[in-house]
Design a protein around this motif. Sequence first.
Motif, PDB file in Angstrom:
ATOM      1  N   ALA A  71       0.748  -1.342   0.035  1.00  0.00           N
ATOM      2  CA  ALA A  71       0.637   0.014   0.569  1.00  0.00           C
ATOM      3  C   ALA A  71       0.590   1.189   0.098  1.00  0.00           C
ATOM      4  O   ALA A  71       1.035   2.200  -0.352  1.00  0.00           O
ATOM      5  CB  ALA A  71      -1.274  -0.257   0.932  1.00  0.00           C
ATOM      6  N   ILE A 117       0.660   3.966  -2.796  1.00  0.00           N
ATOM      7  CA  ILE A 117      -0.224   5.818  -3.086  1.00  0.00           C
ATOM      8  C   ILE A 117       1.543   6.567  -2.618  1.00  0.00           C
ATOM      9  O   ILE A 117       1.070   8.148  -2.683  1.00  0.00           O
ATOM     10  CB  ILE A 117      -0.721   6.539  -1.361  1.00  0.00           C
ATOM     11  CG1 ILE A 117       0.898   5.564  -0.115  1.00  0.00           C
ATOM     12  CG2 ILE A 117      -1.554   4.654  -1.009  1.00  0.00           C
ATOM     13  CD1 ILE A 117       0.140   6.063   1.366  1.00  0.00           C
ATOM     14  N   ARG A 147      -2.464   8.344  -6.432  1.00  0.00           N
ATOM     15  CA  ARG A 147      -3.282   8.978  -4.916  1.00  0.00           C
ATOM     16  C   ARG A 147      -5.030   9.443  -5.723  1.00  0.00           C
ATOM     17  O   ARG A 147      -6.378   9.206  -5.207  1.00  0.00           O
ATOM     18  CB  ARG A 147      -2.639   9.195  -4.476  1.00  0.00           C
ATOM     19  CG  ARG A 147      -1.759   8.841  -3.310  1.00  0.00           C
ATOM     20  CD  ARG A 147      -0.735  10.092  -2.058  1.00  0.00           C
ATOM     21  NE  ARG A 147      -0.352  11.363  -3.089  1.00  0.00           N
ATOM     22  CZ  ARG A 147       1.008  11.618  -3.434  1.00  0.00           C
ATOM     23  NH1 ARG A 147       1.122  10.618  -3.622  1.00  0.00           N
ATOM     24  NH2 ARG A 147       1.132  12.638  -3.854  1.00  0.00           N
ATOM     25  N   LEU A 166      -7.099   6.834  -6.935  1.00  0.00           N
ATOM     26  CA  LEU A 166      -7.991   6.398  -4.927  1.00  0.00           C
ATOM     27  C   LEU A 166      -9.062   7.505  -4.282  1.00  0.00           C
ATOM     28  O   LEU A 166     -10.689   7.218  -4.275  1.00  0.00           O
ATOM     29  CB  LEU A 166      -6.953   6.215  -4.142  1.00  0.00           C
ATOM     30  CG  LEU A 166      -6.398   5.063  -5.059  1.00  0.00           C
ATOM     31  CD1 LEU A 166      -4.768   5.014  -2.866  1.00  0.00           C
ATOM     32  CD2 LEU A 166      -6.607   3.854  -4.266  1.00  0.00           C
ATOM     33  N   LEU A 215      -2.576  -1.275  -8.259  1.00  0.00           N
ATOM     34  CA  LEU A 215      -3.500  -0.971  -7.463  1.00  0.00           C
ATOM     35  C   LEU A 215      -5.105  -1.864  -6.819  1.00  0.00           C
ATOM     36  O   LEU A 215      -4.793  -1.614  -5.346  1.00  0.00           O
ATOM     37  CB  LEU A 215      -4.418   1.036  -7.355  1.00  0.00           C
ATOM     38  CG  LEU A 215      -3.914   2.295  -7.689  1.00  0.00           C
ATOM     39  CD1 LEU A 215      -4.760   2.842  -8.217  1.00  0.00           C
ATOM     40  CD2 LEU A 215      -3.541   2.130  -6.412  1.00  0.00           C
ATOM     41  N   CYS A 235      -2.094  -4.042  -5.130  1.00  0.00           N
ATOM     42  CA  CYS A 235      -2.153  -4.222  -3.646  1.00  0.00           C
ATOM     43  C   CYS A 235      -3.493  -3.690  -3.289  1.00  0.00           C
ATOM     44  O   CYS A 235      -3.850  -3.942  -1.887  1.00  0.00           O
ATOM     45  CB  CYS A 235      -1.305  -2.577  -3.737  1.00  0.00           C
ATOM     46  SG  CYS A 235       0.018  -2.247  -4.156  1.00  0.00           S
ATOM     47  N   LEU A 258      -5.909  -1.938  -2.893  1.00  0.00           N
ATOM     48  CA  LEU A 258      -6.615  -1.034  -2.384  1.00  0.00           C
ATOM     49  C   LEU A 258      -8.055  -1.083  -3.732  1.00  0.00           C
ATOM     50  O   LEU A 258      -8.643  -0.030  -3.440  1.00  0.00           O
ATOM     51  CB  LEU A 258      -5.562  -0.305  -2.987  1.00  0.00           C
ATOM     52  CG  LEU A 258      -4.548   0.376  -1.547  1.00  0.00           C
ATOM     53  CD1 LEU A 258      -3.603   1.018  -2.173  1.00  0.00           C
ATOM     54  CD2 LEU A 258      -5.029   0.713  -0.700  1.00  0.00           C
ATOM     55  N   ILE A 264     -13.587   0.824  -4.881  1.00  0.00           N
ATOM     56  CA  ILE A 264     -12.581   1.523  -3.797  1.00  0.00           C
ATOM     57  C   ILE A 264     -12.339   0.062  -2.270  1.00  0.00           C
ATOM     58  O   ILE A 264     -13.078  -0.688  -2.082  1.00  0.00           O
ATOM     59  CB  ILE A 264     -12.762   3.162  -3.043  1.00  0.00           C
ATOM     60  CG1 ILE A 264     -11.485   3.502  -1.859  1.00  0.00           C
ATOM     61  CG2 ILE A 264     -14.105   2.749  -1.597  1.00  0.00           C
ATOM     62  CD1 ILE A 264     -10.299   3.460  -2.941  1.00  0.00           C
ATOM     63  N   ASN A 265     -11.292  -0.125  -2.066  1.00  0.00           N
ATOM     64  CA  ASN A 265     -11.414  -1.365  -0.497  1.00  0.00           C
ATOM     65  C   ASN A 265     -10.775  -0.767   0.105  1.00  0.00           C
ATOM     66  O   ASN A 265      -9.486  -0.790   1.139  1.00  0.00           O
ATOM     67  CB  ASN A 265     -10.342  -2.330  -1.011  1.00  0.00           C
ATOM     68  CG  ASN A 265     -10.294  -3.222  -0.023  1.00  0.00           C
ATOM     69  OD1 ASN A 265     -11.043  -3.176   1.141  1.00  0.00           O
ATOM     70  ND2 ASN A 265      -9.317  -4.448   0.137  1.00  0.00           N
ATOM     71  N   LYS A 287      -8.518  -1.633   3.550  1.00  0.00           N
ATOM     72  CA  LYS A 287      -6.601  -1.972   3.633  1.00  0.00           C
ATOM     73  C   LYS A 287      -5.406  -0.875   3.501  1.00  0.00           C
ATOM     74  O   LYS A 287      -4.349  -1.047   3.724  1.00  0.00           O
ATOM     75  CB  LYS A 287      -6.409  -2.193   1.881  1.00  0.00           C
ATOM     76  CG  LYS A 287      -4.991  -2.637   1.355  1.00  0.00           C
ATOM     77  CD  LYS A 287      -4.950  -4.168   1.819  1.00  0.00           C
ATOM     78  CE  LYS A 287      -3.570  -4.993   1.290  1.00  0.00           C
ATOM     79  NZ  LYS A 287      -3.817  -6.230   1.920  1.00  0.00           N
ATOM     80  N   MET A 288      -6.279   0.460   3.755  1.00  0.00           N
ATOM     81  CA  MET A 288      -5.526   1.997   4.266  1.00  0.00           C
ATOM     82  C   MET A 288      -5.111   1.684   5.371  1.00  0.00           C
ATOM     83  O   MET A 288      -4.162   2.770   5.951  1.00  0.00           O
ATOM     84  CB  MET A 288      -6.817   3.153   3.566  1.00  0.00           C
ATOM     85  CG  MET A 288      -6.972   3.523   2.613  1.00  0.00           C
ATOM     86  SD  MET A 288      -5.333   3.826   1.451  1.00  0.00           S
ATOM     87  CE  MET A 288      -6.324   4.771   0.031  1.00  0.00           C
TER      88      MET A 288
END
Lengths: 106, 106
Positions: free
Chosen positions: A7, A11, A17, A20, A51, A54, A56, A70-71, A74-75
Amino acid sequence: MDLRRDAFQAIADPTRRAILLLVASQAMTAGAIAANFDTARPTVSKHLQILAECELLKQEQNGREIYYHINAKKMKEVADFIEPFRQMWEERFNKLETIMKTHKTK
Amino acid sequence: MDLRRDAFQAIADPTRRAILLLVASQAMTAGAIAANFDTARPTVSKHLQILAECELLKQEQNGREIYYHINAKKMKEVADFIEPFRQMWEERFNKLETIMKTHKTK
DNA sequence: GTTGTAGTTAATATTGGTGTTAATAAAAAT
DNA sequence: ATTTTTATTAACACCAATATTAACTACAAC
Protein backbone atom coordinates in the motif's frame (compact mmCIF):
# COMPACT_ATOMS: atom_id res chain seq x y z
CA MET A 1 16.01 -7.63 -4.26
CA ASP A 2 12.45 -7.42 -3.01
CA LEU A 3 9.70 -6.47 -5.37
CA ARG A 4 7.89 -3.95 -3.21
CA ARG A 5 4.18 -4.18 -3.94
CA ASP A 6 2.39 -2.80 -0.92
CA ALA A 7 0.00 0.00 0.00
CA PHE A 8 2.87 2.39 0.77
CA GLN A 9 4.37 1.94 -2.68
CA ALA A 10 0.91 2.29 -4.22
CA ILE A 11 0.11 5.67 -2.69
CA ALA A 12 3.60 7.04 -3.39
CA ASP A 13 2.47 7.99 -6.89
CA PRO A 14 0.30 11.12 -7.14
CA THR A 15 -1.71 9.76 -10.08
CA ARG A 16 -2.62 6.68 -8.07
CA ARG A 17 -3.67 8.84 -5.11
CA ALA A 18 -5.90 10.85 -7.45
CA ILE A 19 -7.41 7.62 -8.80
CA LEU A 20 -8.16 6.42 -5.27
CA LEU A 21 -9.86 9.70 -4.33
CA LEU A 22 -11.81 9.60 -7.60
CA VAL A 23 -13.01 6.04 -7.15
CA ALA A 24 -13.75 6.58 -3.47
CA SER A 25 -17.03 8.36 -4.22
CA GLN A 26 -18.27 5.70 -6.63
CA ALA A 27 -17.08 2.65 -8.57
CA MET A 28 -15.99 3.45 -12.11
CA THR A 29 -14.76 1.74 -15.28
CA ALA A 30 -11.16 2.10 -16.45
CA GLY A 31 -12.23 4.33 -19.33
CA ALA A 32 -14.18 6.69 -17.10
CA ILE A 33 -11.23 6.91 -14.74
CA ALA A 34 -8.76 7.54 -17.56
CA ALA A 35 -11.00 10.32 -18.91
CA ASN A 36 -10.08 12.33 -15.82
CA PHE A 37 -6.37 12.31 -16.60
CA ASP A 38 -4.06 13.49 -19.35
CA THR A 39 -2.09 10.25 -19.43
CA ALA A 40 -2.90 7.55 -21.99
CA ARG A 41 -5.38 4.81 -21.15
CA PRO A 42 -2.85 1.94 -20.98
CA THR A 43 -0.88 3.97 -18.46
CA VAL A 44 -3.97 4.39 -16.30
CA SER A 45 -4.67 0.71 -16.81
CA LYS A 46 -1.26 -0.14 -15.42
CA HIS A 47 -1.83 2.09 -12.41
CA LEU A 48 -5.14 0.33 -11.84
CA GLN A 49 -3.36 -3.00 -12.10
CA ILE A 50 -0.88 -1.94 -9.42
CA LEU A 51 -3.67 -0.65 -7.17
CA ALA A 52 -5.58 -3.90 -7.65
CA GLU A 53 -2.45 -5.94 -6.95
CA CYS A 54 -2.02 -4.04 -3.68
CA GLU A 55 -5.72 -4.69 -2.97
CA LEU A 56 -6.54 -1.02 -2.67
CA LEU A 57 -8.97 -1.54 -5.55
CA LYS A 58 -11.23 -4.48 -6.41
CA GLN A 59 -12.26 -5.41 -9.92
CA GLU A 60 -15.84 -6.39 -10.75
CA GLN A 61 -16.56 -7.61 -14.25
CA ASN A 62 -19.97 -6.58 -15.55
CA GLY A 63 -20.42 -7.73 -19.12
CA ARG A 64 -17.63 -6.16 -21.11
CA GLU A 65 -17.05 -3.46 -18.56
CA ILE A 66 -14.86 -3.74 -15.50
CA TYR A 67 -15.77 -1.65 -12.51
CA TYR A 68 -13.13 -0.62 -10.01
CA HIS A 69 -14.25 -0.41 -6.38
CA ILE A 70 -12.37 1.17 -3.52
CA ASN A 71 -11.15 -1.10 -0.72
CA ALA A 72 -10.84 1.48 2.03
CA LYS A 73 -10.01 -1.08 4.70
CA LYS A 74 -6.63 -1.75 3.06
CA MET A 75 -5.58 1.80 3.96
CA LYS A 76 -5.48 0.63 7.54
CA GLU A 77 -1.95 -0.67 6.90
CA VAL A 78 -0.80 2.87 6.28
CA ALA A 79 -2.95 4.27 9.09
CA ASP A 80 -1.43 1.81 11.53
CA PHE A 81 2.06 3.01 10.64
CA ILE A 82 1.11 6.64 11.12
CA GLU A 83 -0.81 6.11 14.37
CA PRO A 84 2.18 6.34 16.78
CA PHE A 85 3.31 9.55 15.09
CA ARG A 86 -0.21 10.98 15.33
CA GLN A 87 -0.10 10.34 19.05
CA MET A 88 3.18 12.25 19.20
CA TRP A 89 1.92 15.39 17.50
CA GLU A 90 -1.41 15.36 19.34
CA GLU A 91 0.32 14.96 22.66
CA ARG A 92 2.26 18.14 21.95
CA PHE A 93 -0.97 19.89 20.95
CA ASN A 94 -2.69 18.84 24.16
CA LYS A 95 0.21 20.16 26.22
CA LEU A 96 -0.10 23.52 24.46
CA GLU A 97 -3.85 23.55 25.05
CA THR A 98 -3.31 22.94 28.75
CA ILE A 99 -0.89 25.84 28.95
CA MET A 100 -3.37 28.14 27.19
CA LYS A 101 -6.17 27.14 29.55
CA THR A 102 -4.11 27.91 32.63
CA HIS A 103 -3.31 31.29 31.11
CA LYS A 104 -6.99 32.08 30.62
CA THR A 105 -8.01 31.16 34.14
CA LYS A 106 -5.33 33.36 35.60
CA MET B 1 17.92 15.02 -10.44
CA ASP B 2 15.49 13.93 -7.78
CA LEU B 3 12.04 15.20 -8.57
CA ARG B 4 9.23 13.79 -6.45
CA ARG B 5 10.24 14.58 -2.89
CA ASP B 6 7.30 14.41 -0.51
CA ALA B 7 6.21 12.52 2.59
CA PHE B 8 4.46 9.85 0.52
CA GLN B 9 7.59 9.09 -1.46
CA ALA B 10 9.62 9.13 1.74
CA ILE B 11 7.59 6.46 3.53
CA ALA B 12 7.37 4.28 0.41
CA ASP B 13 10.75 2.76 1.29
CA PRO B 14 10.72 0.16 4.11
CA THR B 15 14.19 1.15 5.30
CA ARG B 16 13.06 4.74 5.72
CA ARG B 17 9.96 3.63 7.62
CA ALA B 18 12.18 1.61 9.94
CA ILE B 19 14.42 4.64 10.45
CA LEU B 20 11.42 6.78 11.36
CA LEU B 21 10.16 4.25 13.88
CA LEU B 22 13.68 3.96 15.32
CA VAL B 23 14.21 7.70 15.70
CA ALA B 24 10.68 8.23 17.01
CA SER B 25 11.64 7.04 20.47
CA GLN B 26 14.76 9.20 20.70
CA ALA B 27 17.05 11.37 18.57
CA MET B 28 20.10 9.54 17.22
CA THR B 29 23.25 10.16 15.20
CA ALA B 30 23.65 8.82 11.67
CA GLY B 31 26.18 6.24 12.84
CA ALA B 32 23.92 4.91 15.57
CA ILE B 33 21.05 4.66 13.10
CA ALA B 34 23.21 2.91 10.49
CA ALA B 35 24.33 0.38 13.11
CA ASN B 36 20.77 -0.98 13.14
CA PHE B 37 20.82 -1.91 9.46
CA ASP B 38 22.77 -4.18 7.14
CA THR B 39 23.10 -1.53 4.44
CA ALA B 40 26.27 0.55 4.11
CA ARG B 41 26.58 3.84 6.00
CA PRO B 42 26.46 6.10 2.92
CA THR B 43 23.21 4.43 1.93
CA VAL B 44 21.67 5.19 5.32
CA SER B 45 23.11 8.70 5.06
CA LYS B 46 21.25 9.22 1.80
CA HIS B 47 18.01 7.92 3.28
CA LEU B 48 18.46 10.39 6.14
CA GLN B 49 19.05 13.14 3.63
CA ILE B 50 15.80 12.31 1.86
CA LEU B 51 13.89 12.17 5.14
CA ALA B 52 15.37 15.53 6.15
CA GLU B 53 14.54 17.01 2.76
CA CYS B 54 10.94 15.92 3.22
CA GLU B 55 11.03 17.43 6.71
CA LEU B 56 10.13 14.17 8.38
CA LEU B 57 13.45 14.46 10.24
CA LYS B 58 15.29 17.49 11.58
CA GLN B 59 19.05 17.75 11.84
CA GLU B 60 20.74 19.18 14.91
CA GLN B 61 24.48 19.65 14.78
CA ASN B 62 26.24 19.03 18.06
CA GLY B 63 30.02 19.41 17.64
CA ARG B 64 31.02 16.89 14.99
CA GLU B 65 27.92 14.80 15.55
CA ILE B 66 24.59 15.34 13.86
CA TYR B 67 21.47 14.25 15.72
CA TYR B 68 18.35 13.33 13.80
CA HIS B 69 15.03 14.22 15.43
CA ILE B 70 11.58 13.06 14.38
CA ASN B 71 9.11 15.64 13.06
CA ALA B 72 5.86 13.80 13.70
CA LYS B 73 3.65 16.69 12.62
CA LYS B 74 4.79 16.25 9.02
CA MET B 75 3.02 12.87 8.95
CA LYS B 76 -0.21 14.84 8.98
CA GLU B 77 0.05 15.18 5.20
CA VAL B 78 -0.29 11.43 4.87
CA ALA B 79 -2.90 11.23 7.60
CA ASP B 80 -5.03 13.84 5.85
CA PHE B 81 -5.02 11.77 2.69
CA ILE B 82 -6.07 8.65 4.53
CA GLU B 83 -8.77 10.33 6.62
CA PRO B 84 -11.64 10.07 4.09
CA PHE B 85 -10.87 6.37 3.62
CA ARG B 86 -10.80 5.85 7.36
CA GLN B 87 -14.28 7.32 7.53
CA MET B 88 -15.37 4.85 4.86
CA TRP B 89 -14.19 1.74 6.64
CA GLU B 90 -15.43 2.94 10.01
CA GLU B 91 -18.82 3.82 8.56
CA ARG B 92 -19.18 0.25 7.40
CA PHE B 93 -18.24 -0.93 10.87
CA ASN B 94 -20.82 1.36 12.45
CA LYS B 95 -23.52 0.04 10.13
CA LEU B 96 -22.70 -3.48 11.18
CA GLU B 97 -22.81 -2.44 14.81
CA THR B 98 -26.24 -0.86 14.29
CA ILE B 99 -27.55 -4.06 12.72
CA MET B 100 -26.24 -6.13 15.61
CA LYS B 101 -27.90 -3.81 18.14
CA THR B 102 -31.27 -4.02 16.43
CA HIS B 103 -30.93 -7.79 16.45
CA LYS B 104 -30.31 -7.80 20.18
CA THR B 105 -33.28 -5.58 21.00
CA LYS B 106 -35.62 -7.80 18.97
C1' DG C 1 50.27 19.73 12.79
C1' DT C 2 49.06 14.82 12.70
C1' DT C 3 45.92 11.13 13.77
C1' DG C 4 41.38 9.16 14.42
C1' DT C 5 36.52 9.38 14.02
C1' DA C 6 31.86 11.05 12.20
C1' DG C 7 29.60 11.98 8.34
C1' DT C 8 28.77 13.34 3.65
C1' DT C 9 29.76 13.66 -1.38
C1' DA C 10 31.26 11.67 -5.89
C1' DA C 11 31.27 8.34 -9.37
C1' DT C 12 29.16 4.38 -10.92
C1' DA C 13 26.22 0.22 -11.68
C1' DT C 14 21.91 -1.77 -11.55
C1' DT C 15 17.28 -2.24 -10.93
C1' DG C 16 12.47 -0.61 -10.91
C1' DG C 17 8.79 2.36 -12.39
C1' DT C 18 6.46 5.32 -15.85
C1' DG C 19 4.77 6.13 -20.15
C1' DT C 20 4.18 5.55 -25.23
C1' DT C 21 2.38 3.02 -29.42
C1' DA C 22 0.87 -1.24 -31.38
C1' DA C 23 -1.27 -5.62 -30.94
C1' DT C 24 -4.70 -8.59 -28.76
C1' DA C 25 -9.19 -10.17 -26.39
C1' DA C 26 -13.90 -9.95 -25.43
C1' DA C 27 -18.52 -8.43 -25.50
C1' DA C 28 -22.35 -5.50 -27.41
C1' DA C 29 -24.57 -3.48 -31.51
C1' DT C 30 -25.64 -3.42 -36.22
C1' DA D 1 -20.90 -12.38 -39.05
C1' DT D 2 -18.71 -7.91 -39.05
C1' DT D 3 -17.92 -3.70 -36.82
C1' DT D 4 -17.42 -0.89 -32.80
C1' DT D 5 -16.41 -0.22 -28.18
C1' DT D 6 -13.91 -1.34 -23.99
C1' DA D 7 -9.99 -2.81 -21.85
C1' DT D 8 -5.71 -5.39 -21.25
C1' DT D 9 -1.07 -7.17 -22.69
C1' DA D 10 3.41 -6.72 -25.35
C1' DA D 11 7.49 -4.46 -26.69
C1' DC D 12 10.19 -0.76 -26.09
C1' DA D 13 12.47 3.64 -24.44
C1' DC D 14 13.50 6.58 -20.72
C1' DC D 15 13.97 8.46 -16.25
C1' DA D 16 14.21 7.90 -11.19
C1' DA D 17 15.74 5.42 -7.14
C1' DT D 18 18.81 2.28 -4.58
C1' DA D 19 23.04 0.63 -3.52
C1' DT D 20 28.06 0.07 -3.56
C1' DT D 21 33.12 1.61 -3.01
C1' DA D 22 36.26 5.27 -2.77
C1' DA D 23 37.40 9.92 -1.86
C1' DC D 24 36.60 13.97 0.66
C1' DT D 25 35.42 17.46 4.66
C1' DA D 26 35.00 18.72 9.53
C1' DC D 27 35.87 18.33 14.21
C1' DA D 28 38.31 16.83 18.41
C1' DA D 29 42.34 14.94 20.95
C1' DC D 30 46.98 14.30 21.37
